[in-house]
Write a protein that holds these residues in place. Structure first.
Motif, PDB file in Angstrom:
ATOM      1  N   ASP A  81      41.732  34.496  49.421  1.00  0.00           N
ATOM      2  CA  ASP A  81      41.845  35.921  49.101  1.00  0.00           C
ATOM      3  C   ASP A  81      41.707  36.215  47.619  1.00  0.00           C
ATOM      4  N   HIS A  82      41.379  35.197  46.833  1.00  0.00           N
ATOM      5  CA  HIS A  82      41.316  35.439  45.393  1.00  0.00           C
ATOM      6  C   HIS A  82      39.926  35.178  44.839  1.00  0.00           C
ATOM      7  N   LYS A  83      39.701  35.827  43.707  1.00  0.00           N
ATOM      8  CA  LYS A  83      38.371  35.719  43.122  1.00  0.00           C
ATOM      9  C   LYS A  83      38.282  34.491  42.220  1.00  0.00           C
ATOM     10  N   VAL A  84      37.297  33.670  42.526  1.00  0.00           N
ATOM     11  CA  VAL A  84      37.132  32.410  41.808  1.00  0.00           C
ATOM     12  C   VAL A  84      35.782  32.413  41.111  1.00  0.00           C
ATOM     13  N   ALA A  85      35.719  31.929  39.882  1.00  0.00           N
ATOM     14  CA  ALA A  85      34.432  31.801  39.202  1.00  0.00           C
ATOM     15  C   ALA A  85      34.384  30.462  38.490  1.00  0.00           C
ATOM     16  N   ARG A  86      33.193  30.128  38.050  1.00  0.00           N
ATOM     17  CA  ARG A  86      32.996  28.823  37.431  1.00  0.00           C
ATOM     18  C   ARG A  86      32.254  29.001  36.110  1.00  0.00           C
ATOM     19  N   MET A  87      32.688  28.262  35.111  1.00  0.00           N
ATOM     20  CA  MET A  87      32.021  28.342  33.801  1.00  0.00           C
ATOM     21  C   MET A  87      31.640  26.939  33.362  1.00  0.00           C
ATOM     22  N   TYR A 111      23.154  36.068  27.943  1.00  0.00           N
ATOM     23  CA  TYR A 111      24.488  36.627  28.089  1.00  0.00           C
ATOM     24  C   TYR A 111      25.324  35.864  29.107  1.00  0.00           C
ATOM     25  N   GLY A 112      24.929  34.631  29.378  1.00  0.00           N
ATOM     26  CA  GLY A 112      25.616  33.803  30.364  1.00  0.00           C
ATOM     27  C   GLY A 112      27.116  33.728  30.149  1.00  0.00           C
ATOM     28  N   TYR A 113      27.535  33.323  28.957  1.00  0.00           N
ATOM     29  CA  TYR A 113      28.957  33.188  28.674  1.00  0.00           C
ATOM     30  C   TYR A 113      29.651  34.538  28.709  1.00  0.00           C
ATOM     31  N   GLU A 114      28.993  35.482  28.063  1.00  0.00           N
ATOM     32  CA  GLU A 114      29.604  36.781  27.867  1.00  0.00           C
ATOM     33  C   GLU A 114      30.048  37.383  29.189  1.00  0.00           C
ATOM     34  N   LYS A 115      29.175  37.239  30.201  1.00  0.00           N
ATOM     35  CA  LYS A 115      29.493  37.849  31.492  1.00  0.00           C
ATOM     36  C   LYS A 115      30.790  37.270  32.052  1.00  0.00           C
ATOM     37  N   ILE A 116      30.895  35.954  31.982  1.00  0.00           N
ATOM     38  CA  ILE A 116      32.074  35.322  32.576  1.00  0.00           C
ATOM     39  C   ILE A 116      33.324  35.644  31.757  1.00  0.00           C
ATOM     40  N   ILE A 117      33.187  35.589  30.429  1.00  0.00           N
ATOM     41  CA  ILE A 117      34.342  35.860  29.576  1.00  0.00           C
ATOM     42  C   ILE A 117      34.827  37.294  29.775  1.00  0.00           C
ATOM     43  N   GLU A 147      38.393  38.644  31.116  1.00  0.00           N
ATOM     44  CA  GLU A 147      39.181  39.607  30.343  1.00  0.00           C
ATOM     45  C   GLU A 147      39.519  40.851  31.162  1.00  0.00           C
ATOM     46  N   GLN A 148      38.539  41.290  31.954  1.00  0.00           N
ATOM     47  CA  GLN A 148      38.745  42.487  32.760  1.00  0.00           C
ATOM     48  C   GLN A 148      39.525  42.178  34.037  1.00  0.00           C
ATOM     49  N   GLN A 149      39.954  40.953  34.158  1.00  0.00           N
ATOM     50  CA  GLN A 149      40.715  40.501  35.317  1.00  0.00           C
ATOM     51  C   GLN A 149      39.962  40.677  36.622  1.00  0.00           C
ATOM     52  N   GLU A 150      38.662  40.503  36.539  1.00  0.00           N
ATOM     53  CA  GLU A 150      37.873  40.487  37.768  1.00  0.00           C
ATOM     54  C   GLU A 150      37.885  39.091  38.370  1.00  0.00           C
ATOM     55  N   ILE A 151      38.431  38.147  37.621  1.00  0.00           N
ATOM     56  CA  ILE A 151      38.496  36.766  38.088  1.00  0.00           C
ATOM     57  C   ILE A 151      39.969  36.369  38.110  1.00  0.00           C
ATOM     58  N   ASP A 152      40.398  35.733  39.203  1.00  0.00           N
ATOM     59  CA  ASP A 152      41.780  35.239  39.250  1.00  0.00           C
ATOM     60  C   ASP A 152      41.854  33.795  38.784  1.00  0.00           C
ATOM     61  N   ILE A 153      40.870  33.014  39.237  1.00  0.00           N
ATOM     62  CA  ILE A 153      40.889  31.596  38.899  1.00  0.00           C
ATOM     63  C   ILE A 153      39.527  31.215  38.323  1.00  0.00           C
ATOM     64  N   LEU A 154      39.537  30.652  37.129  1.00  0.00           N
ATOM     65  CA  LEU A 154      38.293  30.226  36.509  1.00  0.00           C
ATOM     66  C   LEU A 154      38.280  28.705  36.415  1.00  0.00           C
ATOM     67  N   VAL A 155      37.236  28.123  37.009  1.00  0.00           N
ATOM     68  CA  VAL A 155      37.071  26.664  36.958  1.00  0.00           C
ATOM     69  C   VAL A 155      36.025  26.368  35.899  1.00  0.00           C
ATOM     70  N   GLY A 156      36.263  25.390  35.037  1.00  0.00           N
ATOM     71  CA  GLY A 156      35.237  25.139  34.034  1.00  0.00           C
ATOM     72  C   GLY A 156      35.346  23.804  33.345  1.00  0.00           C
ATOM     73  N   THR A 157      34.313  23.518  32.566  1.00  0.00           N
ATOM     74  CA  THR A 157      34.257  22.293  31.764  1.00  0.00           C
ATOM     75  C   THR A 157      34.834  22.577  30.374  1.00  0.00           C
ATOM     76  N   GLN A 158      34.553  21.702  29.422  1.00  0.00           N
ATOM     77  CA  GLN A 158      35.163  21.860  28.099  1.00  0.00           C
ATOM     78  C   GLN A 158      34.747  23.147  27.400  1.00  0.00           C
ATOM     79  N   MET A 159      33.780  23.845  27.965  1.00  0.00           N
ATOM     80  CA  MET A 159      33.450  25.157  27.431  1.00  0.00           C
ATOM     81  C   MET A 159      34.676  26.059  27.340  1.00  0.00           C
ATOM     82  N   LEU A 160      35.607  25.830  28.247  1.00  0.00           N
ATOM     83  CA  LEU A 160      36.820  26.638  28.304  1.00  0.00           C
ATOM     84  C   LEU A 160      37.764  26.378  27.151  1.00  0.00           C
TER      85      LEU A 160
END
Ligand code: ADP
Ligand code: ZN
Length: 817
Positions: A592-598, A607-613, A617-630
């Motif tokens: 039931d939650h919004k998941v994204a990957r970076m 604008y790849g990064y910008e969109k996810i960031i 920030e806008q709390q459209e994502i609940d859980i962000l999975v990512g590599t050292q980019m995070l």
């Protein structure tokens, strides 16, 4: 009297070439201007004037230059000084420097371009193998340059092949000279001067009575230009008047409107007016005044401030004092991922005095920033950029900030110059008589060591801004949990509990896994076969989303098959896991939650990064999975939980910096948790919770980590105690590279004795069909670095004079990472 110039051309040559110029050219030319020069039989290159003099070269007759390309220099002598330092220190040529430093739009060149002979179809059977390869490649690409052909044939001297192809009328050669950069022009219109008086305008509007749309355009223009003949963009006029561009064009054709173009900058700031900078708290105040104090006695200061201690605000104050003195500031970042947030923050304070030099920007955009910096324009008082921005044509630099100075991406790996932007910026600053501020929550051992030796100043902030507590870090033993069957996929019971709770509280979560893709190894349970890259000695990584197997070293891609390619078995096992697999598991666990990957795969494009960031920030994502980019210094308000999926693969990485790097990565990603108000929580899953590094991460104990690691470096003779130069040899024939590397290492040993290690095959011994061998030269403090390099260059020269070795590629990497 004869006149000459020494010229840098964008080719890796050991020496500069001297060209002859006329007396009037002598009067006109200045160091740093571009000239077009002939080189070799038929080539024309853009060169940079390096020296103007009267000394004819002894070894050859100087050729004339072809033409002068600039009215004024495009770089200052200070840049040439820096180029020279980098070339000497990192053992590369001035030609390499020119390629690295100048936007490619500045390097006009007439390269030979080969295209297919469209007039004649030839019988392919008359082509030899190498000729056929080139001919065949032209079926896929409309044109090929000399270096493309070298790559295709894997050899340098390809002109004979091209010559034969021309003789057989299979290809034709095209010479192009082109200026790639065109400033972006914006179309504006104004009312023709014939209608500038009120009477004539009135008459015009009456005449247009039968053409209401055109009349509307004129009225709108009059309104937009507010009577004071302000230029109006055609696009604005079109929007405001609702008129199509063909209506506007007909007015231009009739001579009612006048069209003209104004050059505008692509890199534009469209924000509000400047905001006042924030008042510093007492820790920040102290840090700021300490920085200023250390600058009185040191050229470089290290600011060691824990994550979220407010280092950026301290930088901002310092920047302000420097630009108030009319000087330029360079703000270096390891990667552009960080800039989105930072650009906004800096622009709020400094408006359009901030320029961004972005590797994802087009060449045109980079030229614009270049010119602003060159002319010390108001629009580039503060330059924010990744490592290559140290080569911008600063003339009046007052301060360089190297943020996240511990990041490895400051070191260029390939191609030459293999420079470290942090270390180079110290030199750049000294050329300008400027100061360098290094900042990090987890400084590199190098910088902290320098600070401890009092070579650099040291300033520390130990408290987070607003007195927020450092996150609570818990180590989760997954060995235990696998045994007790408490794992679901790669998630421990503890991690699931914490995620659930955090989601219930409506906070956000970051999950860190240092590998992209789905799983790095696919293995057949029947026969044990796992698909390998045909070009490299690595397993292919499974990317489930595209149903592909990909090589992360050369980009090779193939379709993932259901069955084992070796035995046809159907039971395929995934070993190891990447971000993609974690993302999928989270989606199943928390549907039931919004998941994204970076990761690299989801952030391609400008604008790849910008969109996810922004989405986070806008709390459209609940859980962000990512590599050292995070990990890179991002500031998120609402992230409360950070999960590190597996600490062990970082710790076990075969590199002498693996422990330092693991500490940095884990501390940095932990630092994303709980940056406002509530204390953050971090869970680190590991098979080995007693590992010292993990203990140090969980206690936030940088000093212990530093002491222990520096001790190891000392014992094993690694940087920063010893300097080192890595020599890599590459060839497609394993035996050749082996013989060559043994010869090379032996010659080095004759000079450097036990301080030579190798030759050794690296963990991935073959990449892009080239076998690699590494040799390491260690350099104790008391040994002269300059003399060491001279000796290596001598050995390298005799190596290259051995006929069998000439085709072996040698890469010299000073201060390798
Ligand atoms: P760091 O770079 O050390 O990780 P930041 O500079 O990003 O820390 O600061 C962390 C947060 O605290 C940011 O959201 C920032 O806006 C806020 N902050 C820092 N200093 C101040 C200050 N003096 N006044 C108000 N907010 C501040
Ligand atoms: Zn590969």
């Amino acid at each position: 009297m004869n006149f000459f110039i020494d010229v840098i051309i964008p080719v890796p040559l050991k020496k500069l070439f001297t060209y002859s110029i006329t007396a009037s050219e002598f009067d006109f030319l200045k160091v740093g201007m571009r000239v077009a020069v002939p080189f070799g039989k038929s080539k024309i290159y853009t060169g940079i004037v390096y020296r103007i003099h009267n000394e004819a070269p002894l070894a050859y007759e100087a050729k004339d230059i072809q033409q002068i390309l600039d009215e004024t220099p495009i770089i200052h002598e200070k840049q040439l000084k820096l180029w020279q330092w980098v070339a000497k220190y990192y053992m590369c040529t001035m030609g390499d420097m020119m390629r690295a430093a100048l936007p490619s739009a500045f390097i006009l060149e007439s390269e030979t371009v080969v295209i297919k002979n469209k007039i004649k179809t030839i019988d392919e059977s008359i082509l030899k193998d190498d000729e056929f390869l080139v001919y065949e490649a032209l079926n896929h690409q409309s044109s090929l340059k000399i270096h493309d052909i070298s790559n295709i044939l894997d050899k340098k001297n390809v002109l004979p092949v091209i010559k034969r192809l021309i003789e057989k009328e299979a290809v034709v050669v095209e010479e192009e000279v082109y200026e790639k950069y065109k400033p972006k022009l914006v179309r504006y219109v104004k009312l023709h001067t014939n209608f500038s008086s009120e009477v004539t305008l009135q008459k015009l509007l009456e005449d247009l009575g039968r053409a209401p749309k055109q009349r509307q355009v004129v009225m709108t223009l009059f309104m937009l230009s507010a009577g004071d003949k302000k230029p109006v963009k055609v696009s604005d006029l079109s929007v405001e008047s609702g008129a199509s561009s063909s209506i506007i064009k007909s007015l231009i054709d009739k001579g009612i409107l006048e069209e003209y173009h104004i050059q505008t900058d692509r890199v534009q700031y469209s924000g509000e007016d400047n905001e006042a900078t924030k008042a510093l708290n007492s820790y920040q105040e102290t840090a700021l005044s300490e920085i200023k104090m250390t600058f009185e006695t040191h050229h470089v200061t290290l600011l060691h401030g824990v994550t979220s201690s407010g280092k950026t605000e301290v930088y901002v104050k310092l920047i302000k004092t420097i630009i108030d003195q009319g000087k330029q500031v360079l703000y270096l970042l390891p990667e552009i991922a960080l800039t989105t947030q930072l650009v906004k923050r800096l622009e709020n304070y400094f408006g359009d005095q901030v320029a961004v030099f972005h590797s994802k920007y087009s060449s045109h955009e980079r030229v614009e920033v270049w010119n602003h910096v060159l002319h010390n324009s108001e629009k580039a008082k503060i330059v924010l950029g990744a490592r290559s921005s140290i080569f911008l044509p600063f003339n009046n630099l007052g301060l360089i900030i190297v943020d996240e100075e511990h990041e490895q991406s400051f070191k260029q790996f390939d191609p030459a110059p293999r420079y470290h932007a942090r270390d180079t910026s110290v030199v750049l600053a000294s050329i300008h008589g400027a100061k360098t501020l290094l900042g990090s929550a987890t400084p590199s051992l190098e910088s902290y060591f320098n600070a401890k030796q009092n070579k650099y100043g040291l300033v520390e902030i130990t408290k987070r801004y607003n007195n927020i507590m450092m996150p609570d870090i818990e180590l989760v033993d997954i060995k235990e949990r696998f045994k007790k069957k408490l794992m679901r996929g790669h998630f421990s019971d503890r991690l699931i509990e914490e995620i659930t709770e955090t989601l219930n509280e409506k906070h956000q979560i970051i999950l860190f896994q240092n590998r992209r893709g789905f799983s790095p190894i696919v293995e057949c349970k029947t026969c044990g076969h796992s698909p390998q890259c045909p070009n490299c000695d690595v397993s292919l990584t499974y990317h489930q989303y595209r149903k592909q197997l990909r090589c992360h070293y050369c980009g090779y891609v193939e379709i993932m098959k259901r069955d084992c390619m070796a035995c046809g078995g159907q039971d395929l096992d995934n070993k190891g896991f990447g971000t993609e697999q974690i993302e999928e598991e989270v989606k199943i666990l928390f549907p039931d939650h919004k998941v994204a990957r970076m990761d690299l795969d989801t952030t391609r494009g400008k604008y790849g990064y910008e969109k996810i960031i922004t989405a986070l920030e806008q709390q459209e994502i609940d859980i962000l999975v990512g590599t050292q980019m995070l990990t890179k210094g991002l500031d998120f308000r609402n992230v409360k939980l950070v999960g590190i999926m597996n600490a062990d693969n970082m710790l076990n990485f075969p590199d002498f910096r693996a422990h330092e790097r693991s500490f940095q990565l884990m501390s940095q990603v932990s630092g994303r948790a709980g940056r406002t108000e509530e204390r953050g929580k971090v869970l680190i899953q590991t098979y080995n919770p007693h590992h010292n590094i993990l203990q140090q991460v969980s206690n936030n104990n940088y000093i212990d980590m530093f002491k222990e690691q520096i001790n190891d470096r000392y014992n094993y003779k690694y940087p920063p105690i010893y300097k080192q130069i890595k020599i890599t040899l590459k060839h497609k024939d394993y035996n050749r590279v082996e013989t060559a590397s043994i010869w090379y290492a032996k010659s080095l040993r004759r000079v450097f004795k036990d301080y030579v290690l190798g030759p050794e095959s690296p963990p991935i011994a073959r990449i892009r069909n080239q076998f690699h061998k590494n040799i390491l030269v260690k350099i104790p403090k008391q040994q002269s670095l300059g003399k060491t390099k001279e000796a290596i260059i001598r050995i390298n020269n005799s190596f290259l004079s051995v006929k069998d070795f000439r085709s072996v590629r040698v890469i010299l990497n000073v201060d390798n990472f």
